[in-house]
Design a protein around this motif. Structure first.
Motif, PDB file in Angstrom:
ATOM      1  N   PRO A  76       0.814  -1.222   0.000  1.00  0.00           N
ATOM      2  CA  PRO A  76       0.000   0.000   0.000  1.00  0.00           C
ATOM      3  C   PRO A  76       0.847   1.272   0.000  1.00  0.00           C
ATOM      4  O   PRO A  76       1.976   1.281   0.491  1.00  0.00           O
ATOM      5  CB  PRO A  76      -0.789  -0.109   1.314  1.00  0.00           C
ATOM      6  N   SER A  77       0.279   2.331  -0.555  1.00  0.00           N
ATOM      7  CA  SER A  77       0.954   3.633  -0.580  1.00  0.00           C
ATOM      8  C   SER A  77      -0.064   4.713  -0.897  1.00  0.00           C
ATOM      9  O   SER A  77      -0.961   4.495  -1.716  1.00  0.00           O
ATOM     10  CB  SER A  77       2.039   3.638  -1.663  1.00  0.00           C
ATOM     11  N   THR A  78       0.066   5.854  -0.265  1.00  0.00           N
ATOM     12  CA  THR A  78      -0.695   7.042  -0.678  1.00  0.00           C
ATOM     13  C   THR A  78       0.255   8.062  -1.294  1.00  0.00           C
ATOM     14  O   THR A  78       0.156   8.411  -2.473  1.00  0.00           O
ATOM     15  CB  THR A  78      -1.439   7.664   0.530  1.00  0.00           C
ATOM     16  N   ARG A  79       1.209   8.547  -0.480  1.00  0.00           N
ATOM     17  CA  ARG A  79       2.092   9.633  -0.909  1.00  0.00           C
ATOM     18  C   ARG A  79       2.971   9.270  -2.109  1.00  0.00           C
ATOM     19  O   ARG A  79       3.022   9.992  -3.114  1.00  0.00           O
ATOM     20  CB  ARG A  79       3.035  10.030   0.256  1.00  0.00           C
ATOM     21  N   THR A  80       3.677   8.156  -2.008  1.00  0.00           N
ATOM     22  CA  THR A  80       4.655   7.819  -3.046  1.00  0.00           C
ATOM     23  C   THR A  80       3.958   7.517  -4.367  1.00  0.00           C
ATOM     24  O   THR A  80       4.364   8.007  -5.428  1.00  0.00           O
ATOM     25  CB  THR A  80       5.497   6.609  -2.589  1.00  0.00           C
ATOM     26  N   ARG A 129       7.295  -0.724  -5.869  1.00  0.00           N
ATOM     27  CA  ARG A 129       7.315  -0.887  -4.404  1.00  0.00           C
ATOM     28  C   ARG A 129       7.007  -2.346  -4.101  1.00  0.00           C
ATOM     29  O   ARG A 129       6.046  -2.904  -4.635  1.00  0.00           O
ATOM     30  CB  ARG A 129       6.285   0.010  -3.722  1.00  0.00           C
ATOM     31  N   HIS A 159      14.404   3.431   0.602  1.00  0.00           N
ATOM     32  CA  HIS A 159      13.301   4.243   0.054  1.00  0.00           C
ATOM     33  C   HIS A 159      13.963   5.531  -0.456  1.00  0.00           C
ATOM     34  O   HIS A 159      13.840   6.603   0.145  1.00  0.00           O
ATOM     35  CB  HIS A 159      12.276   4.515   1.158  1.00  0.00           C
ATOM     36  N   GLN A 162      12.175   8.945  -0.873  1.00  0.00           N
ATOM     37  CA  GLN A 162      11.836   9.516   0.440  1.00  0.00           C
ATOM     38  C   GLN A 162      13.071  10.152   1.054  1.00  0.00           C
ATOM     39  O   GLN A 162      13.015  11.255   1.605  1.00  0.00           O
ATOM     40  CB  GLN A 162      11.290   8.413   1.363  1.00  0.00           C
ATOM     41  N   PRO A 288       7.642  10.977   7.787  1.00  0.00           N
ATOM     42  CA  PRO A 288       7.461  10.575   6.383  1.00  0.00           C
ATOM     43  C   PRO A 288       6.018  10.242   6.036  1.00  0.00           C
ATOM     44  O   PRO A 288       5.670  10.213   4.841  1.00  0.00           O
ATOM     45  CB  PRO A 288       8.347   9.329   6.262  1.00  0.00           C
ATOM     46  N   GLY A 289       5.179   9.989   7.064  1.00  0.00           N
ATOM     47  CA  GLY A 289       3.826   9.532   6.814  1.00  0.00           C
ATOM     48  C   GLY A 289       3.842   8.064   6.380  1.00  0.00           C
ATOM     49  O   GLY A 289       4.866   7.586   5.901  1.00  0.00           O
TER      50      GLY A 289
HETATM   51  N1   CP Z   1       6.232   7.902   3.134  1.00  0.00           N
HETATM   52  C1   CP Z   1       5.645   6.999   2.348  1.00  0.00           C
HETATM   53  O1   CP Z   1       6.311   6.189   1.667  1.00  0.00           O
HETATM   54  O2   CP Z   1       4.273   7.061   2.341  1.00  0.00           O
HETATM   55  P1   CP Z   1       3.321   6.108   1.505  1.00  0.00           P
HETATM   56  O3   CP Z   1       3.453   4.716   2.082  1.00  0.00           O
HETATM   57  O4   CP Z   1       1.940   6.682   1.675  1.00  0.00           O
HETATM   58  O5   CP Z   1       3.780   6.118   0.073  1.00  0.00           O
END
Ligand code: CP
Length: 334
Positions: A76-80, A129, A159, A162, A288-289
Protein backbone atom coordinates in the motif's frame (compact mmCIF):
# COMPACT_ATOMS: atom_id res chain seq x y z
CA UNK A 1 1.92 -9.36 -1.87
CA UNK A 2 5.62 -10.19 -1.73
CA UNK A 3 7.46 -11.60 -4.70
CA UNK A 4 8.01 -15.29 -4.14
CA UNK A 5 10.18 -16.44 -6.97
CA UNK A 6 13.84 -17.14 -6.24
CA UNK A 7 16.44 -14.56 -7.06
CA UNK A 8 19.58 -15.42 -8.92
CA UNK A 9 22.37 -16.70 -6.70
CA UNK A 10 25.15 -14.28 -7.60
CA UNK A 11 24.38 -10.62 -8.33
CA UNK A 12 26.58 -9.27 -11.11
CA UNK A 13 26.80 -5.73 -9.70
CA UNK A 14 25.73 -4.31 -6.36
CA UNK A 15 22.74 -1.97 -6.42
CA UNK A 16 24.87 1.16 -6.00
CA UNK A 17 26.82 0.45 -9.19
CA UNK A 18 23.98 -1.17 -11.10
CA UNK A 19 22.00 2.08 -11.05
CA UNK A 20 24.74 4.06 -12.81
CA UNK A 21 25.93 3.97 -16.41
CA UNK A 22 29.59 3.40 -17.23
CA UNK A 23 30.03 7.18 -17.27
CA UNK A 24 28.44 7.61 -13.84
CA UNK A 25 25.01 8.86 -14.92
CA UNK A 26 21.82 7.79 -13.16
CA UNK A 27 19.94 5.19 -15.17
CA UNK A 28 17.93 3.54 -12.35
CA UNK A 29 17.32 4.76 -8.81
CA UNK A 30 17.73 1.75 -6.50
CA UNK A 31 19.48 3.21 -3.44
CA UNK A 32 21.11 6.42 -2.21
CA UNK A 33 24.20 4.40 -1.34
CA UNK A 34 27.07 5.08 -3.69
CA UNK A 35 25.62 8.33 -5.06
CA UNK A 36 28.19 11.10 -4.67
CA UNK A 37 27.47 14.36 -2.87
CA UNK A 38 27.65 16.19 -6.20
CA UNK A 39 24.92 13.97 -7.65
CA UNK A 40 22.67 14.30 -4.60
CA UNK A 41 23.16 18.08 -4.69
CA UNK A 42 22.30 18.18 -8.39
CA UNK A 43 19.12 16.12 -7.79
CA UNK A 44 18.11 18.43 -4.92
CA UNK A 45 18.77 21.49 -7.11
CA UNK A 46 16.69 19.98 -9.93
CA UNK A 47 13.90 19.21 -7.45
CA UNK A 48 14.00 22.79 -6.24
CA UNK A 49 13.63 23.97 -9.83
CA UNK A 50 10.37 22.03 -10.09
CA UNK A 51 8.90 24.04 -7.20
CA UNK A 52 7.40 27.29 -8.40
CA UNK A 53 9.04 30.25 -6.62
CA UNK A 54 5.66 31.98 -6.35
CA UNK A 55 3.54 29.49 -4.46
CA UNK A 56 5.68 26.35 -4.16
CA UNK A 57 3.35 24.57 -6.57
CA UNK A 58 5.34 22.16 -8.75
CA UNK A 59 5.68 23.45 -12.31
CA UNK A 60 4.82 21.48 -15.45
CA UNK A 61 6.93 20.59 -18.44
CA UNK A 62 6.77 18.29 -21.48
CA UNK A 63 10.16 16.64 -20.94
CA UNK A 64 8.66 13.14 -20.67
CA UNK A 65 6.25 13.50 -23.62
CA UNK A 66 6.22 10.23 -25.56
CA UNK A 67 7.40 8.21 -22.53
CA UNK A 68 5.33 5.73 -20.55
CA UNK A 69 5.65 5.27 -16.79
CA UNK A 70 4.16 2.20 -15.05
CA UNK A 71 3.48 2.29 -11.31
CA UNK A 72 3.70 -1.21 -9.78
CA UNK A 73 2.87 -1.04 -6.10
CA UNK A 74 2.84 -4.47 -4.41
CA UNK A 75 2.47 -2.74 -1.02
CA UNK A 76 0.00 0.00 0.00
CA UNK A 77 0.95 3.63 -0.58
CA UNK A 78 -0.69 7.04 -0.68
CA UNK A 79 2.09 9.63 -0.91
CA UNK A 80 4.65 7.82 -3.05
CA UNK A 81 2.20 6.36 -5.50
CA UNK A 82 0.14 9.55 -5.94
CA UNK A 83 3.23 11.73 -6.31
CA UNK A 84 4.89 9.48 -8.89
CA UNK A 85 1.59 9.46 -10.81
CA UNK A 86 1.25 13.25 -10.69
CA UNK A 87 4.96 13.81 -11.34
CA UNK A 88 4.90 11.70 -14.51
CA UNK A 89 1.72 13.42 -15.75
CA UNK A 90 3.12 16.89 -15.03
CA UNK A 91 6.12 15.98 -17.19
CA UNK A 92 3.85 14.92 -20.05
CA UNK A 93 4.26 11.10 -19.78
CA UNK A 94 1.60 8.47 -20.30
CA UNK A 95 1.01 6.75 -16.96
CA UNK A 96 -0.13 3.21 -16.21
CA UNK A 97 -1.23 2.62 -12.61
CA UNK A 98 -1.54 -1.16 -12.63
CA UNK A 99 -3.86 -2.68 -10.05
CA UNK A 100 -1.50 -5.52 -9.14
CA UNK A 101 -4.23 -7.32 -7.19
CA UNK A 102 -6.23 -7.61 -10.44
CA UNK A 103 -3.18 -8.50 -12.57
CA UNK A 104 -2.20 -11.87 -14.00
CA UNK A 105 0.34 -12.25 -11.18
CA UNK A 106 -2.71 -13.58 -9.32
CA UNK A 107 -2.74 -16.39 -11.94
CA UNK A 108 0.87 -17.28 -11.25
CA UNK A 109 2.68 -15.03 -13.73
CA UNK A 110 6.19 -14.24 -12.51
CA UNK A 111 7.23 -10.66 -11.87
CA UNK A 112 9.70 -10.83 -14.74
CA UNK A 113 7.07 -12.07 -17.17
CA UNK A 114 4.88 -9.22 -16.02
CA UNK A 115 7.70 -6.74 -16.63
CA UNK A 116 8.53 -8.27 -20.05
CA UNK A 117 4.84 -8.01 -20.99
CA UNK A 118 4.66 -4.31 -20.10
CA UNK A 119 8.08 -3.68 -21.64
CA UNK A 120 6.69 -5.06 -24.92
CA UNK A 121 4.06 -2.30 -24.71
CA UNK A 122 6.98 0.15 -24.59
CA UNK A 123 6.90 1.09 -20.95
CA UNK A 124 10.03 3.19 -20.35
CA UNK A 125 10.09 3.61 -16.58
CA UNK A 126 8.85 1.18 -13.93
CA UNK A 127 8.19 2.53 -10.43
CA UNK A 128 8.28 -0.44 -8.06
CA UNK A 129 7.31 -0.89 -4.40
CA UNK A 130 7.59 -4.34 -2.89
CA UNK A 131 7.73 -5.95 0.56
CA UNK A 132 10.67 -8.18 -0.44
CA UNK A 133 14.28 -7.03 -0.42
CA UNK A 134 16.09 -7.06 -3.75
CA UNK A 135 13.12 -6.76 -6.10
CA UNK A 136 13.96 -3.42 -7.81
CA UNK A 137 17.56 -4.50 -8.50
CA UNK A 138 16.42 -7.93 -9.69
CA UNK A 139 14.13 -6.27 -12.24
CA UNK A 140 16.82 -3.75 -13.21
CA UNK A 141 19.18 -6.59 -14.13
CA UNK A 142 16.69 -7.95 -16.65
CA UNK A 143 15.18 -5.01 -18.50
CA UNK A 144 16.00 -3.65 -21.94
CA UNK A 145 18.37 -0.74 -22.49
CA UNK A 146 15.64 1.90 -22.82
CA UNK A 147 14.03 0.97 -19.48
CA UNK A 148 14.68 2.49 -16.04
CA UNK A 149 13.64 1.13 -12.65
CA UNK A 150 12.81 3.46 -9.74
CA UNK A 151 12.67 2.03 -6.23
CA UNK A 152 9.52 3.37 -4.52
CA UNK A 153 10.10 1.49 -1.26
CA UNK A 154 11.88 -1.83 -0.80
CA UNK A 155 11.10 -3.87 2.31
CA UNK A 156 13.01 -2.35 5.24
CA UNK A 157 16.04 -1.77 3.01
CA UNK A 158 15.66 1.41 1.05
CA UNK A 159 13.30 4.24 0.05
CA UNK A 160 15.57 6.53 -1.96
CA UNK A 161 13.03 9.11 -3.16
CA UNK A 162 11.84 9.52 0.44
CA UNK A 163 15.46 10.04 1.45
CA UNK A 164 15.84 12.73 -1.20
CA UNK A 165 12.66 14.57 -0.23
CA UNK A 166 13.75 14.50 3.41
CA UNK A 167 17.17 15.90 2.46
CA UNK A 168 15.49 18.60 0.37
CA UNK A 169 13.21 19.59 3.26
CA UNK A 170 16.14 19.78 5.69
CA UNK A 171 18.23 21.80 3.22
CA UNK A 172 15.38 24.26 2.64
CA UNK A 173 15.00 24.85 6.39
CA UNK A 174 18.62 24.66 7.51
CA UNK A 175 20.66 25.53 4.37
CA UNK A 176 23.57 23.19 5.08
CA UNK A 177 24.08 19.83 6.77
CA UNK A 178 27.52 20.10 8.33
CA UNK A 179 26.57 21.48 11.76
CA UNK A 180 23.18 19.82 12.14
CA UNK A 181 22.05 17.37 14.78
CA UNK A 182 19.36 15.17 13.25
CA UNK A 183 17.29 12.81 15.41
CA UNK A 184 15.14 9.99 14.09
CA UNK A 185 12.89 8.39 16.70
CA UNK A 186 10.72 5.30 16.43
CA UNK A 187 10.89 1.89 14.84
CA UNK A 188 14.37 2.24 13.36
CA UNK A 189 14.81 -1.53 13.03
CA UNK A 190 12.18 -1.88 10.31
CA UNK A 191 12.52 1.52 8.67
CA UNK A 192 13.64 1.89 5.05
CA UNK A 193 13.05 5.64 5.53
CA UNK A 194 15.68 5.80 8.30
CA UNK A 195 18.17 3.78 6.22
CA UNK A 196 17.85 5.99 3.16
CA UNK A 197 17.94 9.20 5.21
CA UNK A 198 21.03 8.01 7.11
CA UNK A 199 22.78 7.17 3.87
CA UNK A 200 21.93 10.54 2.31
CA UNK A 201 22.87 12.50 5.45
CA UNK A 202 26.22 10.71 5.70
CA UNK A 203 27.01 11.61 2.09
CA UNK A 204 26.00 15.23 2.69
CA UNK A 205 28.28 15.40 5.75
CA UNK A 206 25.71 15.81 8.53
CA UNK A 207 27.08 16.88 11.91
CA UNK A 208 25.44 14.14 13.96
CA UNK A 209 22.72 11.54 13.46
CA UNK A 210 20.99 10.13 16.54
CA UNK A 211 18.63 7.17 16.31
CA UNK A 212 16.25 6.71 19.25
CA UNK A 213 14.06 3.65 19.71
CA UNK A 214 12.80 1.16 22.26
CA UNK A 215 15.35 -1.64 22.65
CA UNK A 216 12.92 -4.01 20.91
CA UNK A 217 12.95 -1.76 17.80
CA UNK A 218 16.66 -0.89 17.76
CA UNK A 219 18.57 -1.42 14.52
CA UNK A 220 21.66 -3.48 13.89
CA UNK A 221 24.42 -0.89 14.46
CA UNK A 222 26.19 -2.22 11.36
CA UNK A 223 23.32 -0.78 9.27
CA UNK A 224 24.01 2.71 10.67
CA UNK A 225 27.79 2.91 11.07
CA UNK A 226 27.96 6.67 11.76
CA UNK A 227 24.90 7.08 13.99
CA UNK A 228 24.52 7.21 17.77
CA UNK A 229 21.92 4.67 18.88
CA UNK A 230 19.97 5.72 21.99
CA UNK A 231 16.95 4.51 23.95
CA UNK A 232 15.92 7.66 25.83
CA UNK A 233 14.21 10.33 23.76
CA UNK A 234 15.12 13.14 26.18
CA UNK A 235 18.80 12.32 25.63
CA UNK A 236 18.35 12.12 21.86
CA UNK A 237 16.34 15.28 21.37
CA UNK A 238 18.53 17.61 23.45
CA UNK A 239 19.90 20.38 21.18
CA UNK A 240 18.55 18.74 18.01
CA UNK A 241 17.93 20.80 14.86
CA UNK A 242 15.74 18.24 13.11
CA UNK A 243 13.45 15.68 14.78
CA UNK A 244 11.84 13.00 12.62
CA UNK A 245 9.22 10.68 14.10
CA UNK A 246 8.55 7.24 12.60
CA UNK A 247 5.59 4.94 13.04
CA UNK A 248 5.87 1.35 14.27
CA UNK A 249 5.92 -0.79 11.11
CA UNK A 250 3.56 -3.47 12.38
CA UNK A 251 3.32 -5.05 8.91
CA UNK A 252 7.02 -6.05 9.18
CA UNK A 253 6.92 -7.36 12.76
CA UNK A 254 5.97 -11.03 13.07
CA UNK A 255 5.76 -11.12 16.87
CA UNK A 256 4.57 -7.96 18.62
CA UNK A 257 5.65 -9.23 22.07
CA UNK A 258 8.01 -6.70 23.60
CA UNK A 259 6.66 -3.79 21.56
CA UNK A 260 5.36 -1.09 23.95
CA UNK A 261 1.61 -0.42 24.04
CA UNK A 262 0.25 2.89 22.72
CA UNK A 263 0.26 4.85 25.99
CA UNK A 264 3.67 3.57 27.06
CA UNK A 265 5.06 4.28 23.61
CA UNK A 266 3.80 7.89 23.52
CA UNK A 267 5.02 8.50 27.08
CA UNK A 268 8.55 7.35 26.25
CA UNK A 269 9.01 7.90 22.52
CA UNK A 270 6.25 10.30 21.41
CA UNK A 271 7.48 13.60 19.96
CA UNK A 272 5.51 16.29 21.80
CA UNK A 273 5.53 20.05 22.40
CA UNK A 274 6.98 19.37 25.86
CA UNK A 275 9.85 17.28 24.51
CA UNK A 276 10.59 19.77 21.73
CA UNK A 277 11.52 22.30 24.45
CA UNK A 278 14.75 20.28 24.79
CA UNK A 279 15.57 20.71 21.09
CA UNK A 280 17.14 23.79 19.48
CA UNK A 281 14.76 26.79 19.57
CA UNK A 282 14.34 26.72 15.77
CA UNK A 283 14.15 22.93 15.45
CA UNK A 284 11.84 21.43 12.86
CA UNK A 285 9.66 18.32 13.12
CA UNK A 286 9.32 15.83 10.29
CA UNK A 287 7.42 12.60 9.62
CA UNK A 288 7.46 10.57 6.38
CA UNK A 289 3.83 9.53 6.81
CA UNK A 290 1.53 7.81 7.25
CA UNK A 291 1.46 9.08 10.81
CA UNK A 292 -0.37 7.82 13.85
CA UNK A 293 -1.32 10.93 15.78
CA UNK A 294 -1.05 10.53 19.53
CA UNK A 295 1.32 7.56 19.25
CA UNK A 296 4.63 8.65 17.72
CA UNK A 297 3.72 12.36 17.47
CA UNK A 298 1.44 14.70 19.41
CA UNK A 299 -1.39 15.64 17.07
CA UNK A 300 -1.18 19.42 17.62
CA UNK A 301 2.60 19.33 17.09
CA UNK A 302 2.09 17.74 13.67
CA UNK A 303 -0.02 20.78 12.70
CA UNK A 304 2.18 23.40 14.34
CA UNK A 305 4.48 25.95 12.59
CA UNK A 306 7.61 23.87 13.29
CA UNK A 307 6.11 20.87 11.48
CA UNK A 308 7.41 20.33 7.93
CA UNK A 309 5.19 17.30 7.25
CA UNK A 310 3.07 18.97 4.57
CA UNK A 311 6.17 20.49 2.99
CA UNK A 312 7.72 17.01 2.81
CA UNK A 313 4.73 15.84 0.78
CA UNK A 314 5.00 18.76 -1.66
CA UNK A 315 8.74 18.21 -1.96
CA UNK A 316 8.06 14.56 -2.74
CA UNK A 317 6.29 15.56 -5.92
CA UNK A 318 9.20 17.78 -7.00
CA UNK A 319 11.79 15.11 -6.16
CA UNK A 320 9.92 12.50 -8.19
CA UNK A 321 9.72 14.91 -11.14
CA UNK A 322 13.49 15.42 -10.86
CA UNK A 323 14.22 11.68 -10.74
CA UNK A 324 11.94 10.88 -13.68
CA UNK A 325 13.63 13.64 -15.67
CA UNK A 326 17.14 12.53 -14.69
CA UNK A 327 16.79 8.86 -15.70
CA UNK A 328 14.93 9.83 -18.85
CA UNK A 329 17.78 12.18 -19.88
CA UNK A 330 20.31 9.44 -19.22
CA UNK A 331 18.50 6.96 -21.45
CA UNK A 332 17.90 9.56 -24.21
CA UNK A 333 21.55 10.62 -24.39
CA UNK A 334 23.14 7.15 -24.43
N1 CP B 1 6.23 7.90 3.13
C1 CP B 1 5.65 7.00 2.35
O1 CP B 1 6.31 6.19 1.67
O2 CP B 1 4.27 7.06 2.34
P1 CP B 1 3.32 6.11 1.50
O3 CP B 1 3.45 4.72 2.08
O4 CP B 1 1.94 6.68 1.68
O5 CP B 1 3.78 6.12 0.07
Amino acid sequence: MPVTELFEQAPVLDDARLQLTGTGRLRHLLTLKGLKRSMLTELLDQSEAFLSPLDNAPVRSRSLAGKTVANLFFEPSTRTRASFDLAAKRLGADVLNLDVNMSSRKKGESILDMIYTLQAMRVDIFVVRDASAGVPAYIARHVMDHVSILNAGESDVSHPTQGLLDLLTIRQCKQSFEKLIVVVVGDIAHSRVARSLASGLATMGVGELRLVSPKSLAPDPADFPRARILHKLDDGIRGADVVMALRIQRERIGNLDGIPGIDEYFANFGVSHERMKLAAPDAIVMHPGPMNRGIEIESSLADSPCSMITRQVTNGLAVRMAILSAVSRTVDTR
